[in-house]
Scaffold this motif. Structure first.
Motif, PDB file in Angstrom:
ATOM      1  N   ASN A 108       0.058  12.671  -0.809  1.00  0.00           N
ATOM      2  CA  ASN A 108      -0.070  11.949  -1.699  1.00  0.00           C
ATOM      3  C   ASN A 108       0.571  10.544  -1.637  1.00  0.00           C
ATOM      4  O   ASN A 108       1.453  10.309  -1.061  1.00  0.00           O
ATOM      5  CB  ASN A 108       1.262  11.874  -2.843  1.00  0.00           C
ATOM      6  CG  ASN A 108       0.930  11.421  -4.268  1.00  0.00           C
ATOM      7  OD1 ASN A 108       1.650  10.302  -4.784  1.00  0.00           O
ATOM      8  ND2 ASN A 108      -0.112  11.645  -5.031  1.00  0.00           N
ATOM      9  N   CYS A 109      -0.683   9.362  -2.053  1.00  0.00           N
ATOM     10  CA  CYS A 109      -1.164   8.209  -1.461  1.00  0.00           C
ATOM     11  C   CYS A 109       0.005   7.472  -1.679  1.00  0.00           C
ATOM     12  O   CYS A 109       1.066   7.194  -3.487  1.00  0.00           O
ATOM     13  CB  CYS A 109      -1.482   7.693  -1.128  1.00  0.00           C
ATOM     14  SG  CYS A 109      -1.786   5.507  -0.802  1.00  0.00           S
ATOM     15  N   ASP A 110       1.281   6.518  -0.836  1.00  0.00           N
ATOM     16  CA  ASP A 110       2.636   5.846  -1.560  1.00  0.00           C
ATOM     17  C   ASP A 110       1.979   4.543  -2.467  1.00  0.00           C
ATOM     18  O   ASP A 110       3.412   3.939  -2.891  1.00  0.00           O
ATOM     19  CB  ASP A 110       3.512   5.681  -0.414  1.00  0.00           C
ATOM     20  CG  ASP A 110       4.175   6.964  -0.363  1.00  0.00           C
ATOM     21  OD1 ASP A 110       5.092   7.155  -1.948  1.00  0.00           O
ATOM     22  OD2 ASP A 110       4.701   7.257   0.915  1.00  0.00           O
ATOM     23  N   VAL A 111       0.756   4.252  -1.503  1.00  0.00           N
ATOM     24  CA  VAL A 111       0.347   2.692  -2.472  1.00  0.00           C
ATOM     25  C   VAL A 111      -0.076   2.724  -3.486  1.00  0.00           C
ATOM     26  O   VAL A 111      -0.226   2.690  -4.515  1.00  0.00           O
ATOM     27  CB  VAL A 111      -0.589   2.050  -1.028  1.00  0.00           C
ATOM     28  CG1 VAL A 111      -0.685   0.950  -1.407  1.00  0.00           C
ATOM     29  CG2 VAL A 111       0.004   2.015   0.262  1.00  0.00           C
ATOM     30  N   CYS A 112      -1.120   4.064  -3.461  1.00  0.00           N
ATOM     31  CA  CYS A 112      -2.187   4.164  -4.951  1.00  0.00           C
ATOM     32  C   CYS A 112      -2.108   5.544  -5.949  1.00  0.00           C
ATOM     33  O   CYS A 112      -2.922   5.485  -6.265  1.00  0.00           O
ATOM     34  CB  CYS A 112      -4.141   3.835  -4.756  1.00  0.00           C
ATOM     35  SG  CYS A 112      -4.522   5.468  -3.236  1.00  0.00           S
ATOM     36  N   LEU A 113      -0.662   6.122  -5.044  1.00  0.00           N
ATOM     37  CA  LEU A 113      -0.644   7.248  -5.966  1.00  0.00           C
ATOM     38  C   LEU A 113      -1.575   8.016  -5.411  1.00  0.00           C
ATOM     39  O   LEU A 113      -1.808   9.375  -7.204  1.00  0.00           O
ATOM     40  CB  LEU A 113       0.265   6.704  -7.411  1.00  0.00           C
ATOM     41  CG  LEU A 113       0.719   5.645  -7.510  1.00  0.00           C
ATOM     42  CD1 LEU A 113       1.233   4.985  -8.998  1.00  0.00           C
ATOM     43  CD2 LEU A 113       1.836   6.348  -6.314  1.00  0.00           C
ATOM     44  N   LYS A 163      -0.291   7.152   2.637  1.00  0.00           N
ATOM     45  CA  LYS A 163      -1.223   6.512   3.241  1.00  0.00           C
ATOM     46  C   LYS A 163      -2.419   6.649   2.947  1.00  0.00           C
ATOM     47  O   LYS A 163      -2.883   7.220   4.263  1.00  0.00           O
ATOM     48  CB  LYS A 163      -0.643   5.351   3.526  1.00  0.00           C
ATOM     49  CG  LYS A 163      -1.454   3.826   3.300  1.00  0.00           C
ATOM     50  CD  LYS A 163      -0.998   2.069   3.649  1.00  0.00           C
ATOM     51  CE  LYS A 163      -1.388   1.446   3.901  1.00  0.00           C
ATOM     52  NZ  LYS A 163      -1.168   0.314   4.385  1.00  0.00           N
ATOM     53  N   CYS A 164      -2.990   6.489   2.195  1.00  0.00           N
ATOM     54  CA  CYS A 164      -4.164   7.147   2.314  1.00  0.00           C
ATOM     55  C   CYS A 164      -5.255   6.591   3.515  1.00  0.00           C
ATOM     56  O   CYS A 164      -6.511   7.457   3.730  1.00  0.00           O
ATOM     57  CB  CYS A 164      -5.836   7.494   0.882  1.00  0.00           C
ATOM     58  SG  CYS A 164      -5.927   6.037  -0.057  1.00  0.00           S
ATOM     59  N   THR A 165      -5.619   5.275   3.107  1.00  0.00           N
ATOM     60  CA  THR A 165      -6.084   4.806   4.401  1.00  0.00           C
ATOM     61  C   THR A 165      -5.480   4.954   5.993  1.00  0.00           C
ATOM     62  O   THR A 165      -6.220   5.344   6.797  1.00  0.00           O
ATOM     63  CB  THR A 165      -6.114   2.864   4.539  1.00  0.00           C
ATOM     64  OG1 THR A 165      -4.960   2.986   4.346  1.00  0.00           O
ATOM     65  CG2 THR A 165      -7.137   2.885   3.166  1.00  0.00           C
ATOM     66  N   SER A 174     -10.466   5.056   1.404  1.00  0.00           N
ATOM     67  CA  SER A 174      -9.805   3.861   1.023  1.00  0.00           C
ATOM     68  C   SER A 174      -8.925   3.899  -0.297  1.00  0.00           C
ATOM     69  O   SER A 174      -9.121   4.955  -1.291  1.00  0.00           O
ATOM     70  CB  SER A 174     -10.523   2.855   1.333  1.00  0.00           C
ATOM     71  OG  SER A 174     -11.615   3.345   0.096  1.00  0.00           O
ATOM     72  N   CYS A 175      -7.871   3.100  -0.954  1.00  0.00           N
ATOM     73  CA  CYS A 175      -6.975   3.365  -1.565  1.00  0.00           C
ATOM     74  C   CYS A 175      -8.063   3.373  -2.499  1.00  0.00           C
ATOM     75  O   CYS A 175      -8.543   2.694  -2.917  1.00  0.00           O
ATOM     76  CB  CYS A 175      -5.954   2.484  -1.596  1.00  0.00           C
ATOM     77  SG  CYS A 175      -4.624   2.806  -0.679  1.00  0.00           S
ATOM     78  N   ASP A 176      -7.085   3.844  -3.886  1.00  0.00           N
ATOM     79  CA  ASP A 176      -8.243   3.641  -5.173  1.00  0.00           C
ATOM     80  C   ASP A 176      -8.100   2.948  -5.717  1.00  0.00           C
ATOM     81  O   ASP A 176      -6.727   1.448  -6.178  1.00  0.00           O
ATOM     82  CB  ASP A 176      -7.495   5.351  -6.194  1.00  0.00           C
ATOM     83  CG  ASP A 176      -8.176   4.609  -7.207  1.00  0.00           C
ATOM     84  OD1 ASP A 176      -8.940   4.187  -7.661  1.00  0.00           O
ATOM     85  OD2 ASP A 176      -8.416   5.964  -7.935  1.00  0.00           O
TER      86      ASP A 176
HETATM   87 ZN   LIG Z   1      -4.153   5.003  -0.956  1.00  0.00          ZN
END
Ligand SMILES: [Zn+2]
Length: 182
Positions: free
Chosen positions: A72-77, A135-137, A144-146
């Motif tokens: 789970n991305c900590d930036v865009c969730l 981080k998905c990136t 890339s982040c949503d």
């Molecule tokens: Zn992300």
């Protein structure tokens, strides 16, 4: 009980094996992670190629684990898939006495044991791959982040900041009030 049953497939019966190398392969999927309540990884599709070398008083077990886990991305969730490809090694020693000193590197089994349970090893090897900050990136491939989620999150943060600023002003108003009262 159902879960313990599911994990039985991750046991390698070694007692009947001849000395030398033997190969086994295992599939690890969501059901595997469901068996562990505290697993950080909840979803994944992986394979484990296991090469077991049987020696007189020892087993050397090499793991090649590859596939993907869901993070789970900590930036865009957002949830995203992170590819994995790594190797691990475990040593198994046998003893006649009861031995309580299992270490990370050496697993100690009794001479009367006939199978090696690798479920806990696989669980540990995969869960330590989860980065402290996902981080998905970074862990994803070509992701890339949503942007919609990012816009929503930054709007929420701005609102919070405004609330915080108001709270910070309050004590000063209190001081002014006190001065006026004097
Ligand atoms: Zn992300």
């Amino acid at each position: 009980m159902q879960m313990v049953k599911y994990l039985k497939q991750y046991r390698i019966p070694f007692s009947g094996l001849s000395a030398g190398k033997h190969k086994f392969d295992f599939e690890i999927d969501n059901k595997f992670f469901d068996c562990y309540e505290h697993s950080i990884v909840k979803k994944g599709q992986l394979k484990a190629d296991v090469e077991l070398t049987k020696q007189e008083n020892m087993l050397v077990v090499n793991f090649h684990i590859y596939g993907k886990i869901q993070l789970n991305c900590d930036v865009c969730l957002s949830d995203f898939e992170a590819p994995q490809d790594f190797e691990e090694r475990a040593l198994v020693k046998f003893t006649e006495e009861s031995w309580e000193n299992n270490t990370e590197e050496v697993i100690v089994l009794a001479k009367t044991d006939y199978e090696l349970d690798i479920a806990a090893l696989l669980y540990e090897y995969i869960n330590v791959r989860v980065p402290y900050y996902s981080k998905c990136t970074e862990q994803g491939v070509n992701l890339s982040c949503d942007p919609e989620m990012l816009a929503k999150i930054s709007a929420d943060v701005t609102e919070q900041d405004e609330e915080n600023t108001e709270e910070k002003i309050d004590p000063r108003w209190d001081i002014l009030k006190n001065i006026k009262n004097n």
